[in-house]
Design an enzyme around this catalytic site. Structure first.
Site, PDB file in Angstrom:
ATOM      1  N   HIS A 443       0.831  -1.205   0.000  1.00  0.00           N
ATOM      2  CA  HIS A 443       0.000   0.000   0.000  1.00  0.00           C
ATOM      3  C   HIS A 443       0.870   1.263   0.000  1.00  0.00           C
ATOM      4  CE1 HIS A 443      -3.060  -2.680   2.391  1.00  0.00           C
ATOM      5  NE2 HIS A 443      -3.111  -2.927   1.091  1.00  0.00           N
TER       6      HIS A 443
HETATM    7  C1  LIG Z   1      -0.340  -7.565  -4.836  1.00  0.00           C
HETATM    8  C2  LIG Z   1      -1.197  -6.436  -4.304  1.00  0.00           C
HETATM    9  C3  LIG Z   1      -2.254  -6.734  -3.468  1.00  0.00           C
HETATM   10  C4  LIG Z   1      -3.058  -5.698  -2.974  1.00  0.00           C
HETATM   11  N1  LIG Z   1      -4.180  -6.018  -2.273  1.00  0.00           N
HETATM   12  C5  LIG Z   1      -5.075  -5.036  -1.985  1.00  0.00           C
HETATM   13  C6  LIG Z   1      -6.359  -5.368  -1.491  1.00  0.00           C
HETATM   14  O1  LIG Z   1      -6.738  -6.525  -1.356  1.00  0.00           O
HETATM   15  N2  LIG Z   1      -7.208  -4.341  -1.194  1.00  0.00           N
HETATM   16  C7  LIG Z   1      -6.846  -3.032  -1.346  1.00  0.00           C
HETATM   17  O2  LIG Z   1      -7.634  -2.142  -1.006  1.00  0.00           O
HETATM   18  N3  LIG Z   1      -5.635  -2.696  -1.852  1.00  0.00           N
HETATM   19  C8  LIG Z   1      -4.770  -3.673  -2.217  1.00  0.00           C
HETATM   20  N4  LIG Z   1      -3.595  -3.350  -2.825  1.00  0.00           N
HETATM   21  C9  LIG Z   1      -3.308  -1.917  -3.052  1.00  0.00           C
HETATM   22  C10 LIG Z   1      -4.182  -1.285  -4.121  1.00  0.00           C
HETATM   23  O3  LIG Z   1      -4.393  -2.153  -5.203  1.00  0.00           O
HETATM   24  C11 LIG Z   1      -3.517   0.028  -4.552  1.00  0.00           C
HETATM   25  O4  LIG Z   1      -3.424   0.885  -3.438  1.00  0.00           O
HETATM   26  C12 LIG Z   1      -4.252   0.760  -5.671  1.00  0.00           C
HETATM   27  O5  LIG Z   1      -4.484  -0.073  -6.770  1.00  0.00           O
HETATM   28  C13 LIG Z   1      -3.430   1.988  -6.075  1.00  0.00           C
HETATM   29  O6  LIG Z   1      -4.068   2.645  -7.139  1.00  0.00           O
HETATM   30  P1  LIG Z   1      -3.301   3.705  -8.032  1.00  0.00           P
HETATM   31  O7  LIG Z   1      -4.272   4.181  -9.050  1.00  0.00           O
HETATM   32  O8  LIG Z   1      -2.608   4.675  -7.173  1.00  0.00           O
HETATM   33  O9  LIG Z   1      -2.126   2.878  -8.752  1.00  0.00           O
HETATM   34  P2  LIG Z   1      -2.208   1.613  -9.695  1.00  0.00           P
HETATM   35  O10 LIG Z   1      -3.520   0.911  -9.565  1.00  0.00           O
HETATM   36  O11 LIG Z   1      -0.984   0.804  -9.417  1.00  0.00           O
HETATM   37  O12 LIG Z   1      -2.165   2.202 -11.175  1.00  0.00           O
HETATM   38  C14 LIG Z   1      -1.041   2.781 -11.777  1.00  0.00           C
HETATM   39  C15 LIG Z   1      -1.093   2.443 -13.260  1.00  0.00           C
HETATM   40  O13 LIG Z   1      -0.177   3.267 -13.956  1.00  0.00           O
HETATM   41  C16 LIG Z   1       0.564   2.480 -14.878  1.00  0.00           C
HETATM   42  N5  LIG Z   1       1.846   3.147 -15.088  1.00  0.00           N
HETATM   43  C17 LIG Z   1       2.852   3.289 -14.184  1.00  0.00           C
HETATM   44  N6  LIG Z   1       3.879   3.967 -14.729  1.00  0.00           N
HETATM   45  C18 LIG Z   1       3.511   4.260 -16.007  1.00  0.00           C
HETATM   46  C19 LIG Z   1       4.159   4.942 -17.069  1.00  0.00           C
HETATM   47  N7  LIG Z   1       5.385   5.462 -16.927  1.00  0.00           N
HETATM   48  N8  LIG Z   1       3.507   5.049 -18.259  1.00  0.00           N
HETATM   49  C20 LIG Z   1       2.242   4.543 -18.416  1.00  0.00           C
HETATM   50  N9  LIG Z   1       1.593   3.874 -17.430  1.00  0.00           N
HETATM   51  C21 LIG Z   1       2.224   3.743 -16.239  1.00  0.00           C
HETATM   52  C22 LIG Z   1       0.676   1.136 -14.181  1.00  0.00           C
HETATM   53  O14 LIG Z   1       1.010   0.100 -15.069  1.00  0.00           O
HETATM   54  C23 LIG Z   1      -0.696   0.998 -13.555  1.00  0.00           C
HETATM   55  O15 LIG Z   1      -1.616   0.414 -14.442  1.00  0.00           O
HETATM   56  C24 LIG Z   1      -2.755  -4.350  -3.310  1.00  0.00           C
HETATM   57  C25 LIG Z   1      -1.702  -4.063  -4.158  1.00  0.00           C
HETATM   58  C26 LIG Z   1      -0.921  -5.097  -4.668  1.00  0.00           C
HETATM   59  C27 LIG Z   1       0.199  -4.772  -5.601  1.00  0.00           C
END
Ligand SMILES: Cc1cc2nc3c(=O)[nH]c(=O)nc-3n(C[C@H](O)[C@H](O)[C@H](O)COP(=O)(O)OP(=O)(O)OC[C@H]3O[C@@H](n4cnc5c(N)ncnc54)[C@H](O)[C@@H]3O)c2cc1C
Length: 505
Positions: A443
């Site tokens: 997280h």
């Molecule tokens: C294995 C795992 C298990 C988890 N389990 C849970 C759970 O059960 N419940 C929960 O609430 N949270 C869980 N989490 C955490 C939760 O999924 C994250 O906090 C949340 O998805 C974050 O969202 P975000 O939009 O910030 O980033 P992300 O969802 O990670 O999205 C970022 C996106 O940007 C893309 N990206 C990155 N850099 C670039 C670039 N340079 N160019 C183009 N695209 C790019 C990535 O590929 C990705 O698709 C878990 C996370 C992981 C990894």
């Protein structure tokens, strides 16, 4: 992608938050929108199948597979950090555990417009699309968790607001993953937004003080006339800014970059929930690789496909608990995740036998680290236990978890503690066990915190300070991590961002 070289808005990253941003812009008919995702599509059975995350984590194409810097307070250990790399982002690789966080998490942010009363309606709207619900078919050993506390209502899912244990809620439908890509992105595509996969953004370039051009790692570029939204997650969004010369001047120069904008706090305030677990082994217990379960493993693919049930419908984490480390009756400071599977504790991927696993994670860590640019890409320093009170609280919480697990009425499914077992009994032993074994809950947040003070990289309206036409909308903007899992809060941020950006652009 139509091949156009110019859009009103470019959203970088189609993760939990980015999908919601795109939908918000599309629904408000804010103009033409391109969403850029570095990874591939999420169209593989492993994403839809909850148990599929076991294979997705560590996969070459759908996990970024980051590693932390050696952690000074963990005997120099480096931690593996999975991050989803596909449509849906980390929400396509996660366990789908659904928590908003504690109401006062948001009040404590002390950011105007982000109190609980402000964010609660957005959670309601997000939940109308994600329809989180209690896991439909948990293993009976997970159901038994509800006996952990006498006052517990077995039918009510645990909450970070109070001492509680049992089966968690999940963003699944019919035993299948239902992610931000399903709930937000695909409906937005039907409204005409464009999505390109398999193209990684290297950096953005400014025209004067306005963010204008998005450059890909493959050399191409695209222009945004009204705005660029960074939704690449706590690591990705920060890396793109640093690669663009926006960050702490000293660090940028040391990494051989030109400084476009000196912003000390870009990459600062990195933190995550640290946690350590206990492994239990018993022949009549949870799932595992055991001859007695061979028929259930053999039937698992078909059972999941036809009924959305069985072992492959398990998101691995099926429930858990919230409690205080010191046993007092204040608000919980520890979350436990419960996995009804025997998991190896010596680095082995598969281990024979049956059992279960529970961890203790710190709800509100005080330690802070930093994300920097190094010679070979980003350097992720969580700074775990830089504030010694974190290790004190986690140690107490871990010992309390062990006592609570012992007192839980698992009946004939009860398994014996297999690791660390008798080797760890005193508080000092637990402390050094945690240093040896602790990881994070995946997280990471906070690297581009929002705030009203001039040092905060992002404003309460999610605009990047000092650059016109640039917004940040993902987990990186949280000033402090919420007290539970971060997927729902990340979607809430994306959902509100779409509305703010459409109004402010
Ligand atoms: C294995 C795992 C298990 C988890 N389990 C849970 C759970 O059960 N419940 C929960 O609430 N949270 C869980 N989490 C955490 C939760 O999924 C994250 O906090 C949340 O998805 C974050 O969202 P975000 O939009 O910030 O980033 P992300 O969802 O990670 O999205 C970022 C996106 O940007 C893309 N990206 C990155 N850099 C670039 C670039 N340079 N160019 C183009 N695209 C790019 C990535 O590929 C990705 O698709 C878990 C996370 C992981 C990894």
């Amino acid at each position: 992608m139509t091949g156009a070289s110019r859009y009103d808005f470019v959203v970088i990253g189609a993760g939990s938050a980015g999908c919601a941003v795109a939908a918000g812009l599309a629904e408000r008919e804010a103009g033409s929108v391109l969403v850029i995702e570095a990874g591939p599509s999420d169209r593989t059975p492993l994403v839809k199948m909850p148990f599929g995350l076991v294979w997705l984590m560590g996969s070459k194409h759908r996990d970024w597979r980051f590693t932390s810097t050696p952690q000074a307070n963990l005997n120099g250990r480096q931690l593996n950090i999975p991050r989803g790399r596909m449509l849906g982002g980390s929400g396509s690789i996660n366990s789908m555990v659904w928590f908003r966080g504690r109401a006062d998490d948001f009040d404590h942010w002390s950011v105007p417009g982000w109190d609980w009363a402000d964010v609660e309606p957005a959670f309601e709207e997000v939940e109308a699309r994600l329809t989180p619900d209690r896991l439909a078919t948990p293993h009976p050993v997970t159901e038994a968790l509800s006996t952990m506390f006498r006052a517990n209502d077995p039918l009510q899912s645990p909450s970070p607001e109070r001492e509680s244990a049992g089966v968690f809620r999940y963003n699944m439908r019919g035993g299948r993953r239902w992610s931000a890509a399903d709930a937000f992105l695909r409906p937005a595509m039907a409204r005409g937004i464009e999505v390109v996969t398999g193209r990684q953004v290297a950096r953005i370039a400014l025209a004067g003080d306005r963010a204008r051009t998005v450059h890909f790692t493959d050399g191409g570029s695209v222009e945004a006339t009204r705005g660029i939204v960074l939704s690449s997650g706590s690591f990705g969004s920060t890396e793109i800014l640093l690669n663009s010369g926006i960050g702490p001047a000293g660090d940028l120069r040391a990494a051989g970059r030109d400084v476009v904008l000196d912003r000390e706090e870009v990459g600062a305030n990195l933190h995550d929930h640290p946690g350590a677990g206990i492994h239990y082994q018993g022949s009549g217990s949870g799932y595992g690789l055991d001859l007695s379960l061979a028929h259930r493993w053999a039937a698992a693919p078909l059972r999941w496909l036809v009924q959305g049930k069985g072992i492959f419908a398990s998101p691995t984490v099926e429930g858990g608990a919230f409690f205080t480390a010191d046993g007092g009756d204040g608000p919980p400071d520890i979350q436990s995740h419960f996995i009804p599977f025997l998991i190896g504790w010596q680095g082995e991927r598969y281990i024979r036998g049956r059992g279960y696993f529970a961890d203790a994670t710190l709800c509100r860590p005080k330690s802070r680290g930093r994300l920097k640019l190094g010679k070979a890409g980003i350097e992720i320093d969580f700074g775990l236990f830089n504030d010694p009170s974190d290790l004190d609280t986690l140690t107490k919480g871990w010992l309390r978890l062990r006592a609570l697990m012992e007192a839980t009425d698992f009946g004939p499914m009860k398994a014996r503690e297999a690791f660390p077992s008798a080797a760890v009994t005193t508080e000092d032993e637990a402390r050094s066990y945690i240093r040896d074994r602790c990881g994070t809950a995946y997280h990471p947040v906070g690297t581009l915190r929002m705030g009203t003070d001039g040092g905060a990289p992002v404003t309460p309206r999610l605009k990047f300070r000092g650059v016109e036409g640039l917004w940040v909308a993902d987990a990186s903007i949280m000033p402090a991590v919420t007290s539970a899992n971060t997927n729902a809060p990340s979607m809430m941020i994306g959902h509100r961002a779409g509305r703010m950006i459409a109004a402010d652009a």
